[in-house]
Design an enzyme around this catalytic site. Structure first.
Site, PDB file in Angstrom:
ATOM      1  N   ASP A  16       0.662  -1.540   0.316  1.00 31.10           N
ATOM      2  CA  ASP A  16       0.027  -0.127  -0.149  1.00 31.10           C
ATOM      3  C   ASP A  16       1.004   1.374   0.542  1.00 31.10           C
ATOM      4  O   ASP A  16       2.120   1.359   0.435  1.00 31.10           O
ATOM      5  CB  ASP A  16      -1.159   0.491   1.660  1.00 31.10           C
ATOM      6  CG  ASP A  16      -1.994  -0.991   1.064  1.00 31.10           C
ATOM      7  OD1 ASP A  16      -2.581  -1.161   0.272  1.00 31.10           O
ATOM      8  OD2 ASP A  16      -1.404  -2.086   2.072  1.00 31.10           O
TER       9      ASP A  16
ATOM     10  N   ASP B 228      -5.123  -0.990  10.986  1.00 29.84           N
ATOM     11  CA  ASP B 228      -6.284  -1.219   9.369  1.00 29.84           C
ATOM     12  C   ASP B 228      -8.140  -0.776  10.040  1.00 29.84           C
ATOM     13  O   ASP B 228      -8.672  -0.378   8.603  1.00 29.84           O
ATOM     14  CB  ASP B 228      -5.763  -2.713   9.091  1.00 29.84           C
ATOM     15  CG  ASP B 228      -4.593  -3.056   8.780  1.00 29.84           C
ATOM     16  OD1 ASP B 228      -3.998  -2.212   8.390  1.00 29.84           O
ATOM     17  OD2 ASP B 228      -4.209  -4.219   8.804  1.00 29.84           O
TER      18      ASP B 228
HETATM   19  N1  EPU Z   1       8.527  -1.638  10.719  1.00 33.18           N
HETATM   20  C1  EPU Z   1      10.042  -0.495  10.322  1.00 33.18           C
HETATM   21  N2  EPU Z   1      11.246  -1.921  10.323  1.00 33.18           N
HETATM   22  C2  EPU Z   1      10.816  -3.242  10.369  1.00 33.18           C
HETATM   23  C3  EPU Z   1       9.143  -3.712   9.513  1.00 33.18           C
HETATM   24  C4  EPU Z   1       7.837  -2.558   9.878  1.00 33.18           C
HETATM   25  O1  EPU Z   1       9.702   0.255  10.493  1.00 33.18           O
HETATM   26  O2  EPU Z   1      11.655  -3.835   9.956  1.00 33.18           O
HETATM   27  C5  EPU Z   1       7.500  -0.276  11.041  1.00 33.18           C
HETATM   28  C6  EPU Z   1       6.721  -0.209   9.748  1.00 33.18           C
HETATM   29  O3  EPU Z   1       7.811   0.581   8.593  1.00 33.18           O
HETATM   30  C7  EPU Z   1       5.550   0.466  10.254  1.00 33.18           C
HETATM   31  C8  EPU Z   1       5.740   0.020  11.521  1.00 33.18           C
HETATM   32  O4  EPU Z   1       6.782  -0.649  11.670  1.00 33.18           O
HETATM   33  O5  EPU Z   1       5.347   1.290  10.492  1.00 33.18           O
HETATM   34  C9  EPU Z   1       4.250  -1.739  11.584  1.00 33.18           C
HETATM   35  O6  EPU Z   1       5.109  -2.014  10.803  1.00 33.18           O
HETATM   36  P1  EPU Z   1       4.269  -3.919  10.670  1.00 33.18           P
HETATM   37  O7  EPU Z   1       5.423  -4.868  10.505  1.00 33.18           O
HETATM   38  O8  EPU Z   1       3.867  -4.458  11.882  1.00 33.18           O
HETATM   39  O9  EPU Z   1       3.766  -4.495   9.769  1.00 33.18           O
HETATM   40  P2  EPU Z   1       3.823  -5.194   8.055  1.00 33.18           P
HETATM   41  O10 EPU Z   1       4.067  -6.191   8.555  1.00 33.18           O
HETATM   42  O11 EPU Z   1       4.244  -4.472   7.215  1.00 33.18           O
HETATM   43  C10 EPU Z   1       1.141  -5.783   8.254  1.00 33.18           C
HETATM   44  C11 EPU Z   1      -0.343  -5.816   7.604  1.00 33.18           C
HETATM   45  C12 EPU Z   1      -0.662  -4.123   7.022  1.00 33.18           C
HETATM   46  C13 EPU Z   1      -0.927  -3.781   9.393  1.00 33.18           C
HETATM   47  C14 EPU Z   1      -0.011  -4.050   9.988  1.00 33.18           C
HETATM   48  C15 EPU Z   1       0.026  -3.776  10.912  1.00 33.18           C
HETATM   49  C16 EPU Z   1       0.184  -7.897   6.248  1.00 33.18           C
HETATM   50  C17 EPU Z   1       0.629  -7.824   5.266  1.00 33.18           C
HETATM   51  N3  EPU Z   1       0.623  -6.474   6.423  1.00 33.18           N
HETATM   52  O12 EPU Z   1       2.166  -5.401   8.103  1.00 33.18           O
HETATM   53  O13 EPU Z   1      -1.659  -4.500   6.807  1.00 33.18           O
HETATM   54  O14 EPU Z   1      -1.694  -2.585   8.626  1.00 33.18           O
HETATM   55  O15 EPU Z   1       0.471  -5.166   9.884  1.00 33.18           O
HETATM   56  O16 EPU Z   1      -0.650  -4.609  11.835  1.00 33.18           O
HETATM   57  O17 EPU Z   1      -0.157  -8.593   7.515  1.00 33.18           O
HETATM   58  C18 EPU Z   1      -3.477  -4.204   5.273  1.00 33.18           C
HETATM   59  O18 EPU Z   1      -3.653  -5.258   5.730  1.00 33.18           O
HETATM   60  O19 EPU Z   1      -4.336  -3.125   4.734  1.00 33.18           O
HETATM   61  C19 EPU Z   1      -2.259  -3.787   5.446  1.00 33.18           C
HETATM   62  C20 EPU Z   1      -1.898  -2.849   5.856  1.00 33.18           C
END
Ligand code: EPU
Length: 433
Positions: A132, A322
């Site tokens: 996204d 979300d």
């Molecule tokens: N972050 C970092 N470094 C990292 C990893 C994350 O700075 O190495 C930061 C991200 O940039 C962000 C925050 O930490 O600001 C949260 O990231 P996280 O890793 O928890 O999220 P994600 O795994 O990238 C998943 C969901 C998202 C949801 C987030 C938070 C999936 C595919 N995506 O993303 O879902 O918003 O967790 O709950 O599982 C959606 O489904 O529309 C969606 C965006």
């Protein structure tokens, strides 16, 4: 490392589609909640870990599943759909640890193949993941964790390459409970030598679902559902494919609750897990929704205009980021003023401009939004900028007089299984053109 990848057909986007909402409500009837996108994509990636045919049920019919299926096919795991809501993933054992750019750039969850590929093959080449458009989403925690487990990374031309003859256990403490980093390190640790601990791990229901899937395969994981995971490595031969039911999608469930809130009426959201949405349901109760949870789902009744609340997004068990576009939409027509604070993605307010086109009174400042409720929105053409913002536009259309036409529907298709059909089945005046 082999760099040639046989490309399977890339999923086409329905770029021209629009969703037209002409108000509607009160809603009544039953909607069934499918499995969670943010679980099933990770379960699919974890099938890289051992050979054989995995069966997943309660699989949502969404574009991201098809894209992940194509990505896995390029890697060496073939997906077929024997019936609605089911996929079989056959890991042929001939794994190519290279993930092609044109698929990786389309979904953030493509990063979830990194850990399993590295653990299984000792090497991986991957483009930096897409997803996204709401700000930078780095993967530094994934990389640092895998480095602590013995991996070496190089980055060039938007690709990352990682190598590790054999990953070893490590003690890893996160600054922040990242969902993706927890999943990647956990799946890598399943095949590493020795014990890995992950402190300050994410504990979303989708993480628990992945843990249970891995344990059923033969992985050794303690602390499931807590902030400290302990994973004792096994060999690929000690793992076996399993049949698994995907956890229900709490974000899709919340979408139908939000729809009922703004349109009024009474619906059953069947399959929703109230225990996975406890804090959100508490806050929805504060807004005046009448909610009853049971083993079969959540019953919601919306009588009259809801009341405003203040909300801050946080990692689970807090209010998920979300949910936020839905909450802002509900507040846009609630009685009073609500302040919403975004703690995960500072840039995730782009859809506010679209809500303003519908007459919502929302002002943003930094990572806060101040929402002054109006009695009714008025229909206009708006655009879906991402999955959740798109769903919120559809909900906003239910709160609007006249016609709301939503473009950018391919974003909604990434994460919603027949949103239009489900809303129509409970009485909404909504069509896809
Ligand atoms: N972050 C970092 N470094 C990292 C990893 C994350 O700075 O190495 C930061 C991200 O940039 C962000 C925050 O930490 O600001 C949260 O990231 P996280 O890793 O928890 O999220 P994600 O795994 O990238 C998943 C969901 C998202 C949801 C987030 C938070 C999936 C595919 N995506 O993303 O879902 O918003 O967790 O709950 O599982 C959606 O489904 O529309 C969606 C965006």
């Amino acid at each position: 490392m082999s760099t040639s990848v046989e490309h399977s057909p890339v999923v086409q986007r329905d770029d021209d589609a629009s969703i037209v909402v002409r108000g509607g409500g009160p809603l009544s009837g039953t909607v069934e909640v499918p499995g969670a996108k943010n679980s099933v994509l990770k379960l699919m990636a974890a099938t890289i870990l051992c050979d054989g045919a995995f069966e997943l049920t309660n699989v949502p019919d969404i574009a991201d599943v098809a894209i992940m299926g194509d990505l896995l096919a390029a890697i060496g795991v073939d997906m077929v759909r024997p019936a609605a809501g089911e996929v079989v993933l056959d890991n042929t054992g001939r794994i190519t640890p290279v993930a092609p750019f044109e698929l990786v750039e389309r979904i953030r969850a493509s990063i979830n193949v990194l850990g399993p590929l590295l653990a299984r093959c000792g090497e991986v080449r991957l483009s930096m993941p897409g997803g996204d458009d709401f700000g930078a989403r780095p993967i530094d925690m994934h990389v640092a964790g895998l480095e602590a487990m013995g991996a070496e990374f190089t980055f060039a031309d938007g690709d990352l390459e990682a190598r590790a003859d054999r990953l070893h256990g490590a003690d890893i403490t996160f600054d922040f409970p990242s969902v993706g980093a927890t999943e990647n390190l956990m799946t890598a640790a399943v095949l590493a030598d020795g014990v890995t601990t992950i402190d300050n791990a994410a504990r979303e229901p989708e993480i628990i679902d992945l843990c249970e899937f891995l344990v059923a395969m033969g992985a050794r994981i303690d602390g499931i559902g807590t902030s400290t995971l302990r994973i004792e490595g096994v060999t690929s031969a000690e793992l076996a494919p399993v049949r698994h039911r995907t956890v229900p999608d709490r974000i899709q469930a919340a979408t139908y609750l939000a729809a009922c809130c703004v349109a009024g009426g009474e619906i059953d959201v069947v399959g929703a897990r109230g225990d996975h949405m406890a804090m959100l349901l508490d806050r929805f109760g504060d807004m005046g929704l009448e909610l009853t949870t049971s083993d079969s789902g959540i019953h919601v009744a919306a009588r009259g205009r809801s009341r405003s609340i203040d909300v801050a997004t946080l990692p689970y068990p807090g209010i998920a980021t979300d949910y936020k576009p839905l909450i802002i939409t509900m507040l846009a027509v609630a009685d009073g003023v609500g302040i919403v604070t975004e703690n995960l993605y500072p840039g995730r307010f782009r859809y506010v401009e679209e809500l303003q086109r519908l007459g919502a009174d929302v002002r943003t400042s930094g990572h806060h939004a101040v929402v002054r409720g109006v009695a009714r929105l008025s229909g206009a053409p708006v655009r879906a900028h991402d999955i959740r913002a798109g769903a919120a536009m559809v909900v906003a259309g239910l709160a609007a007089e006249g016609e709301t036409r939503i473009s950018g529907v391919h974003h909604i298709d990434r994460g919603y299984d027949d949103l239009v059909g489900r809303l129509r089945s409970v009485g909404a005046a909504i069509d896809r053109t």
